[in-house]
Design a protein around this motif. Structure first.
Motif, PDB file in Angstrom:
ATOM      1  N   SER A 178       8.077   9.556  -7.170  1.00 16.26           N
ATOM      2  CA  SER A 178       6.774   8.896  -7.158  1.00 16.26           C
ATOM      3  C   SER A 178       6.300   8.741  -5.717  1.00 16.26           C
ATOM      4  O   SER A 178       7.101   8.482  -4.814  1.00 16.26           O
ATOM      5  CB  SER A 178       6.871   7.525  -7.823  1.00 16.26           C
ATOM      6  N   ASN A 179       4.997   8.879  -5.531  1.00 16.94           N
ATOM      7  CA  ASN A 179       4.339   8.644  -4.244  1.00 16.94           C
ATOM      8  C   ASN A 179       3.244   7.610  -4.432  1.00 16.94           C
ATOM      9  O   ASN A 179       2.438   7.714  -5.359  1.00 16.94           O
ATOM     10  CB  ASN A 179       3.723   9.936  -3.685  1.00 16.94           C
ATOM     11  N   MET A 180       3.214   6.596  -3.575  1.00 14.19           N
ATOM     12  CA  MET A 180       2.173   5.581  -3.626  1.00 14.19           C
ATOM     13  C   MET A 180       1.536   5.502  -2.240  1.00 14.19           C
ATOM     14  O   MET A 180       2.204   5.173  -1.256  1.00 14.19           O
ATOM     15  CB  MET A 180       2.762   4.219  -4.027  1.00 14.19           C
ATOM     16  N   THR A 181       0.241   5.783  -2.159  1.00 14.48           N
ATOM     17  CA  THR A 181      -0.466   5.832  -0.880  1.00 14.48           C
ATOM     18  C   THR A 181      -1.594   4.815  -0.886  1.00 14.48           C
ATOM     19  O   THR A 181      -2.447   4.832  -1.790  1.00 14.48           O
ATOM     20  CB  THR A 181      -1.036   7.241  -0.624  1.00 14.48           C
ATOM     21  N   ARG A 221       0.961   8.936  -7.575  1.00 18.26           N
ATOM     22  CA  ARG A 221       1.298  10.290  -8.046  1.00 18.26           C
ATOM     23  C   ARG A 221       2.780  10.292  -8.417  1.00 18.26           C
ATOM     24  O   ARG A 221       3.619   9.920  -7.606  1.00 18.26           O
ATOM     25  CB  ARG A 221       1.012  11.318  -6.956  1.00 18.26           C
ATOM     26  N   MET A 222       3.079  10.685  -9.647  1.00 18.62           N
ATOM     27  CA  MET A 222       4.461  10.593 -10.093  1.00 18.62           C
ATOM     28  C   MET A 222       4.805  11.745 -11.031  1.00 18.62           C
ATOM     29  O   MET A 222       3.940  12.494 -11.501  1.00 18.62           O
ATOM     30  CB  MET A 222       4.707   9.249 -10.788  1.00 18.62           C
ATOM     31  N   MET A 223       6.118  11.853 -11.298  1.00 22.01           N
ATOM     32  CA  MET A 223       6.631  12.815 -12.258  1.00 22.01           C
ATOM     33  C   MET A 223       7.078  12.052 -13.502  1.00 22.01           C
ATOM     34  O   MET A 223       7.277  10.834 -13.469  1.00 22.01           O
ATOM     35  CB  MET A 223       7.803  13.598 -11.662  1.00 22.01           C
ATOM     36  N   ASP A 224       7.232  12.760 -14.590  1.00 21.73           N
ATOM     37  CA  ASP A 224       7.715  12.143 -15.830  1.00 21.73           C
ATOM     38  C   ASP A 224       9.200  11.836 -15.666  1.00 21.73           C
ATOM     39  O   ASP A 224      10.020  12.753 -15.515  1.00 21.73           O
ATOM     40  CB  ASP A 224       7.485  13.101 -16.999  1.00 21.73           C
ATOM     41  N   PRO A 225       9.607  10.570 -15.700  1.00 23.25           N
ATOM     42  CA  PRO A 225      11.017  10.241 -15.458  1.00 23.25           C
ATOM     43  C   PRO A 225      11.945  10.663 -16.595  1.00 23.25           C
ATOM     44  O   PRO A 225      13.164  10.631 -16.425  1.00 23.25           O
ATOM     45  CB  PRO A 225      10.990   8.715 -15.312  1.00 23.25           C
ATOM     46  N   LEU A 226      11.397  11.054 -17.735  1.00 23.89           N
ATOM     47  CA  LEU A 226      12.241  11.476 -18.850  1.00 23.89           C
ATOM     48  C   LEU A 226      12.526  12.979 -18.828  1.00 23.89           C
ATOM     49  O   LEU A 226      13.178  13.495 -19.739  1.00 23.89           O
ATOM     50  CB  LEU A 226      11.586  11.100 -20.180  1.00 23.89           C
ATOM     51  N   LYS A 263       3.513  18.982 -14.337  1.00 27.37           N
ATOM     52  CA  LYS A 263       4.649  18.547 -13.529  1.00 27.37           C
ATOM     53  C   LYS A 263       4.362  17.226 -12.842  1.00 27.37           C
ATOM     54  O   LYS A 263       5.269  16.400 -12.666  1.00 27.37           O
ATOM     55  CB  LYS A 263       4.966  19.617 -12.484  1.00 27.37           C
ATOM     56  N   PHE A 264       3.088  16.986 -12.446  1.00 27.81           N
ATOM     57  CA  PHE A 264       2.732  15.757 -11.744  1.00 27.81           C
ATOM     58  C   PHE A 264       1.571  15.068 -12.473  1.00 27.81           C
ATOM     59  O   PHE A 264       0.703  15.731 -13.045  1.00 27.81           O
ATOM     60  CB  PHE A 264       2.318  16.030 -10.294  1.00 27.81           C
ATOM     61  N   TYR A 265       1.577  13.746 -12.415  1.00 28.34           N
ATOM     62  CA  TYR A 265       0.506  12.916 -12.975  1.00 28.34           C
ATOM     63  C   TYR A 265       0.073  11.914 -11.900  1.00 28.34           C
ATOM     64  O   TYR A 265       0.864  11.572 -11.004  1.00 28.34           O
ATOM     65  CB  TYR A 265       0.981  12.168 -14.225  1.00 28.34           C
ATOM     66  N   GLY A 266      -1.162  11.463 -12.006  1.00 31.66           N
ATOM     67  CA  GLY A 266      -1.630  10.541 -10.981  1.00 31.66           C
ATOM     68  C   GLY A 266      -2.826   9.716 -11.428  1.00 31.66           C
ATOM     69  O   GLY A 266      -3.429   9.968 -12.474  1.00 31.66           O
ATOM     70  N   GLY A 267      -3.144   8.711 -10.614  1.00 32.34           N
ATOM     71  CA  GLY A 267      -4.282   7.840 -10.872  1.00 32.34           C
ATOM     72  C   GLY A 267      -4.504   6.920  -9.687  1.00 32.34           C
ATOM     73  O   GLY A 267      -3.695   6.874  -8.752  1.00 32.34           O
ATOM     74  N   ASP A 268      -5.609   6.179  -9.711  1.00 32.31           N
ATOM     75  CA  ASP A 268      -5.966   5.275  -8.618  1.00 32.31           C
ATOM     76  C   ASP A 268      -6.187   3.874  -9.166  1.00 32.31           C
ATOM     77  O   ASP A 268      -6.623   3.698 -10.306  1.00 32.31           O
ATOM     78  CB  ASP A 268      -7.250   5.752  -7.914  1.00 32.31           C
ATOM     79  N   TRP A 269      -5.907   2.856  -8.331  1.00 37.04           N
ATOM     80  CA  TRP A 269      -6.169   1.463  -8.694  1.00 37.04           C
ATOM     81  C   TRP A 269      -6.500   0.668  -7.434  1.00 37.04           C
ATOM     82  O   TRP A 269      -6.091   1.015  -6.330  1.00 37.04           O
ATOM     83  CB  TRP A 269      -4.994   0.840  -9.441  1.00 37.04           C
ATOM     84  N   ARG A 270      -7.280  -0.400  -7.629  1.00 32.15           N
ATOM     85  CA  ARG A 270      -7.711  -1.235  -6.512  1.00 32.15           C
ATOM     86  C   ARG A 270      -6.606  -2.223  -6.151  1.00 32.15           C
ATOM     87  O   ARG A 270      -5.917  -2.753  -7.005  1.00 32.15           O
ATOM     88  CB  ARG A 270      -8.976  -2.007  -6.881  1.00 32.15           C
ATOM     89  N   LYS A 271      -6.449  -2.469  -4.866  1.00 31.70           N
ATOM     90  CA  LYS A 271      -5.402  -3.363  -4.370  1.00 31.70           C
ATOM     91  C   LYS A 271      -5.979  -4.774  -4.241  1.00 31.70           C
ATOM     92  O   LYS A 271      -6.786  -5.056  -3.367  1.00 31.70           O
ATOM     93  CB  LYS A 271      -4.884  -2.879  -3.017  1.00 31.70           C
ATOM     94  N   TYR A 272      -5.534  -5.687  -5.123  1.00 33.21           N
ATOM     95  CA  TYR A 272      -6.055  -7.050  -5.154  1.00 33.21           C
ATOM     96  C   TYR A 272      -4.955  -8.089  -4.954  1.00 33.21           C
ATOM     97  O   TYR A 272      -5.087  -9.217  -5.408  1.00 33.21           O
ATOM     98  CB  TYR A 272      -6.763  -7.322  -6.486  1.00 33.21           C
ATOM     99  N   ILE A 273      -3.861  -7.722  -4.299  1.00 32.53           N
ATOM    100  CA  ILE A 273      -2.779  -8.672  -4.073  1.00 32.53           C
ATOM    101  C   ILE A 273      -2.306  -8.551  -2.630  1.00 32.53           C
ATOM    102  O   ILE A 273      -2.318  -7.468  -2.042  1.00 32.53           O
ATOM    103  CB  ILE A 273      -1.603  -8.441  -5.047  1.00 32.53           C
TER     104      ILE A 273
END
Length: 447
Positions: free
Chosen positions: A118-121, A101-106, A76-86
């Motif tokens: 979607s959640n972005m923290t 963390r997001m859901m499949d939009p389809l 139901k949910f998918y997620g991942g992390d990335w570095r903030k460089y902007i």
């Protein structure tokens, strides 16, 4: 209408099994800077969706050339992390970790009213939550192939009016937060390598060619085998220019040294022509700026500063007044001295005078004059200078035409003759042509 702006645009990518696999984020800030991030994601929930048949497909066009296949999302949910460089906000720093963390939009259940798509923290280095962004939906997705003209008009209105009203609200709220002392506003640092800076201006683009020629000439004169990889400002090109010294191609067991040079900011090309010597230019541009938002930011990103300094200082170009053997080169030197406060040529001026033909220096001279005029008259603003020049040109043309008009009236009045109406139009055209011709002659003499 040819203009668009989106803070974040999400692109969802699926693997061969039709499961959500990766995400591309196009991040834009208010300074027209961009950074693209490829984020590999994985399931973050144990609740699995029931297996569905993958045989059903729907064609999106009448010719049945474009087919839409259903997804096979397991979680139901998918997620991942990335570095903030902007630098995304004046209240934010260029560091930390962003958890997505997001859901499949389809999937239909992702578009339920009030559900979180979607959640972005944004997290501090210590793991403390700095900012959270929640994306929800108030309606079902729109199929572009089934939209009517009324639906298109509604979408344009819904996508345009909120942005127009939101932008002044953002400015108002930001100023309110700044004046109340609730948060400290940071100045904008140069972009990191891998980000795209603001749109480059025509004057900066013209000067970039001269800086590139200067680098190439210095590398050609360097005796040791080196390869310099020059990355022009990413806001106008994605090209990578390789410059190699003559000894690079020599046969034998030679040790080649490699170097990367990347201006992070389009305004670098207007700053570099103002330094008196190469050492001062590198010390100022290649050092870390120390901004609170990004202390490690650099205006000139160099992989090996000592090697670049050695290459540039080895090719010490020189030009003296007795070398101005032609009238054109003497004019160029005098005009450059007029634009300098201390009447001293910079190292880029000397390179232009000693290495390039006078005809190829015209763009450099024009850019140098505009920068000097903007600094003196328009607070370093090229737009304000353009307004000054437009108003001044209108006043000059009006004054010249008025002078010729009065002279014509005096001539006919003294002779007692009455001139026909066509004389006024013909005289105005002739006067305007003569004035343009005089301006062209003056410009050719200056350049």
């Amino acid at each position: 209408m040819g203009w668009s702006r989106s803070v974040v645009t999400w692109w969802y990518l699926y693997n061969e099994e039709r499961e959500l696999d990766a995400l591309i984020l196009e991040i834009n800030n208010s300074y027209w800077e961009k950074r693209n991030i490829l984020l590999r994601i994985k399931p973050t929930s144990d609740k699995l969706n029931p297996c569905q048949s993958l045989d059903s497909a729907e064609y999106l066009d009448r010719r049945q050339l474009v087919r839409s296949l259903p997804t096979a999302t397991k979680a139901k949910f998918y997620g991942g992390d990335w570095r903030k460089y902007i630098f995304a906000s004046p209240f934010e720093k260029v560091d930390g970790l962003v958890s997505q963390r997001m859901m499949d939009p389809l999937k239909p259940h992702s578009w339920a009213s009030g559900s979180t798509l979607s959640n972005m923290t944004t997290l501090e280095e210590t793991g403390e939550v700095r900012m959270a962004t929640r994306l929800t939906c108030d309606g079902y997705p729109i199929d572009p192939t089934r939209m009517s003209y009324i639906d298109v008009i509604k979408v344009i209105i819904y996508w345009t009016l909120p942005v127009i009203m939101t932008t002044p609200e953002i400015f108002f709220k930001a100023i309110k937060i700044r004046l109340s002392g609730m948060m400290k506003m940071n100045s904008k640092p140069p972009v990191r390598s891998g980000s795209v800076g603001r749109h480059i201006k025509r004057l900066e683009l013209n000067l970039e060619a001269y800086f590139r020629a200067y680098l190439a000439r210095c590398v050609d004169n360097y005796p040791e085998p080196v390869e310099l990889k020059y990355l022009p400002c990413r806001s106008f090109t994605n090209d990578t220019v390789y410059m190699r010294s003559p000894s690079f191609y020599e046969k034998g067991p030679t040790i080649v040294r490699y170097l990367t040079v990347e201006p992070a900011d389009p305004s670098f090309y207007t700053r570099i022509i103002n330094y008196m010597d190469v050492k001062t230019a590198l010390d100022q541009e290649a050092q870390q700026t120390g901004h609170i938002a990004d202390p490690t930011a650099q205006r000139l990103i160099v992989s090996d500063t000592s090697l670049l300094k050695s290459i540039l200082e080895y090719s010490s170009f020189s030009f003296h007044e007795e070398e101005a053997v032609t009238f054109s080169r003497w004019k160029l030197r005098q005009m450059l001295l007029l634009t300098r406060p201390k009447s001293t040529l910079t190292f880029m001026d000397i390179f232009i005078l000693s290495s390039l033909e006078p005809r190829s220096c015209m763009t450099y001279m024009s850019s140098r004059l505009r920068l000097s005029a903007a600094h003196t008259l328009a607070a370093d603003s090229q737009r304000l200078l353009s307004i000054y020049l437009f108003v001044a040109s209108c006043l000059i043309r009006w004054s010249v035409l008025e002078l010729f008009s009065r002279a014509r009236v005096c001539i006919f009045s003294s002779t007692g003759l009455h001139y026909p109406h066509w004389v006024t139009l013909a005289s105005a055209v002739l006067e305007y042509c003569l004035m343009l011709k005089g301006l062209a002659v003056m410009q050719r003499w200056l350049m």
